[in-house]
Design an enzyme around this catalytic site. Structure first.
Site, PDB file in Angstrom:
ATOM      1  N   ASP A   1       0.868  -1.178   0.000  1.00 30.91           N
ATOM      2  CA  ASP A   1       0.000   0.000   0.000  1.00 30.91           C
ATOM      3  C   ASP A   1       0.906   1.230   0.000  1.00 30.91           C
ATOM      4  O   ASP A   1       1.178   1.834   1.030  1.00 30.91           O
ATOM      5  CB  ASP A   1      -0.907  -0.012   1.221  1.00 30.91           C
ATOM      6  CG  ASP A   1      -1.980   1.062   1.151  1.00 30.91           C
ATOM      7  OD1 ASP A   1      -2.075   1.742   0.114  1.00 30.91           O
ATOM      8  OD2 ASP A   1      -2.716   1.232   2.145  1.00 30.91           O
ATOM      9  N   ALA A   2       1.384   1.572  -1.194  1.00 34.92           N
ATOM     10  CA  ALA A   2       2.404   2.609  -1.349  1.00 34.92           C
ATOM     11  C   ALA A   2       1.892   3.863  -2.027  1.00 34.92           C
ATOM     12  O   ALA A   2       2.500   4.916  -1.923  1.00 34.92           O
ATOM     13  CB  ALA A   2       3.585   2.045  -2.139  1.00 34.92           C
ATOM     14  N   LYS A   3       0.785   3.747  -2.759  1.00 30.78           N
ATOM     15  CA  LYS A   3       0.136   4.872  -3.440  1.00 30.78           C
ATOM     16  C   LYS A   3       1.131   5.688  -4.264  1.00 30.78           C
ATOM     17  O   LYS A   3       1.172   6.912  -4.195  1.00 30.78           O
ATOM     18  CB  LYS A   3      -0.602   5.746  -2.424  1.00 30.78           C
ATOM     19  CG  LYS A   3      -1.688   4.991  -1.654  1.00 30.78           C
ATOM     20  CD  LYS A   3      -2.399   5.878  -0.668  1.00 30.78           C
ATOM     21  CE  LYS A   3      -3.513   5.120   0.052  1.00 30.78           C
ATOM     22  NZ  LYS A   3      -2.990   4.121   1.018  1.00 30.78           N
ATOM     23  N   ARG A   4       1.889   5.012  -5.091  1.00 27.20           N
ATOM     24  CA  ARG A   4       2.919   5.658  -5.879  1.00 27.20           C
ATOM     25  C   ARG A   4       2.394   6.091  -7.250  1.00 27.20           C
ATOM     26  O   ARG A   4       1.430   5.535  -7.763  1.00 27.20           O
ATOM     27  CB  ARG A   4       4.105   4.713  -6.082  1.00 27.20           C
ATOM     28  CG  ARG A   4       4.868   4.347  -4.816  1.00 27.20           C
ATOM     29  CD  ARG A   4       5.475   5.569  -4.160  1.00 27.20           C
ATOM     30  NE  ARG A   4       6.586   5.220  -3.300  1.00 27.20           N
ATOM     31  CZ  ARG A   4       6.507   4.924  -2.005  1.00 27.20           C
ATOM     32  NH1 ARG A   4       5.339   4.925  -1.416  1.00 27.20           N
ATOM     33  NH2 ARG A   4       7.590   4.627  -1.291  1.00 27.20           N
TER      34      ARG A   4
END
Length: 274
Positions: free
Chosen positions: A93-96
């Site tokens: 869950d890095a939302k890159r």
């Protein structure tokens, strides 16, 4: 179908569970007993995994809780990934997302250096910022679409000139970006009516559904409305309500028993719905 998606669906079907365990492992919230250990967060994560492994379809590692602790946190992230059951979907869950050459390095980081099965990404810089992730056709790419936080109204729910809300425009683009069935969207469980609308529109996408538990979303609605017509292709994330049970624990075993009881209850609810 991407191998990551196939793995997740096989696990969902075999367990009759869509449970995704969120490892939002905040050091300030983990039980005191872990703080006497050399690697408190890692040992906490290992305990959570042991307690939930028989009930989970996926694990979502929120990278912010590891990156914020520098090198020690990143080492915990790496060893946590190694501790996850191989039959379960692993989600960074890095939302890159960034310009193409930067996203290419992000994709390499989370799909190669740390071999996660899936990642969360933000869509608002457009396709060139996400294409490097979709190039990994055996992985899953979860694009933020309609999130569970109140601020989603600021942009995601704004109405465009063509009368569509922005989240519907995101959905349409994600459907065209996928390769080998490797696309998914993030839709909050607190958006129950809209979740059903999005699933009816895009039966071919994989859904990651946060917001059950501490944020108040309904498990029954998340499973019923998020599953595809085959009752697959969705995972429902539970973080704080599962990994931080109330109580003073005198041993790791007591802590694991409390987490396991909650996981069993969530799994039982999902079986009844599926």
């Amino acid at each position: 179908m991407s191998s990551a998606r196939d793995k997740a669906n096989r696990r969902i079907a075999s367990l009759q569970s869509m449970l995704c365990v969120g490892l939002d492992s905040d050091p300030s919230k983990i039980p005191t007993l872990f703080h006497s250990m050399e690697r408190p967060v890692l040992e906490f994560n290992r305990a959570v995994v042991r307690a939930t492994a028989a009930h989970a379809a996926a694990y979502k590692v929120n990278t912010a809780f590891y990156e914020s602790r520098g090198l020690a946190g990143m080492q915990d992230l790496e060893e946590t990934l190694q501790a996850l059951p191989p039959e379960c979907l692993s989600i960074a869950d890095a939302k890159r997302a960034d310009i193409g050459n930067t996203s290419r390095q992000y994709a390499k980081a989370f799909f190669e250096a740390w071999p996660f099965d899936a990642i969360t990404v933000a869509p608002y810089m457009g396709f060139d910022s996400l294409e490097p992730f979709f190039e990994y056709e055996e992985k899953l790419v979860f694009v933020l679409c309609l999130t569970s936080n109140p601020g989603s109204a600021d942009f995601e729910e704004r109405i465009l000139d063509d009368a569509r809300p922005l989240y519907r425009a995101v959905l349409d683009r994600v459907r065209s970006w996928q390769r080998n069935g490797n696309a998914g969207i993030v839709v909050g469980a607190t958006k129950a009516g809209l979740l059903q609308e999005l699933r009816q529109e895009a039966s071919e996408l994989f859904f990651l559904i946060p917001g059950v538990g501490a944020q108040g979303g309904s498990m029954q609605e998340a499973v019923n409305q998020g599953a595809d017509p085959d009752r697959l292709s969705a995972v429902v994330n539970v973080s704080r309500a599962l990994i931080f049970p109330k109580g003073d624990f005198r041993s790791v075993e007591e802590f694991e028993d409390a987490v396991r009881r909650e996981a069993v209850s969530l799994h039982s609810d999902m079986k009844d719905i599926l």
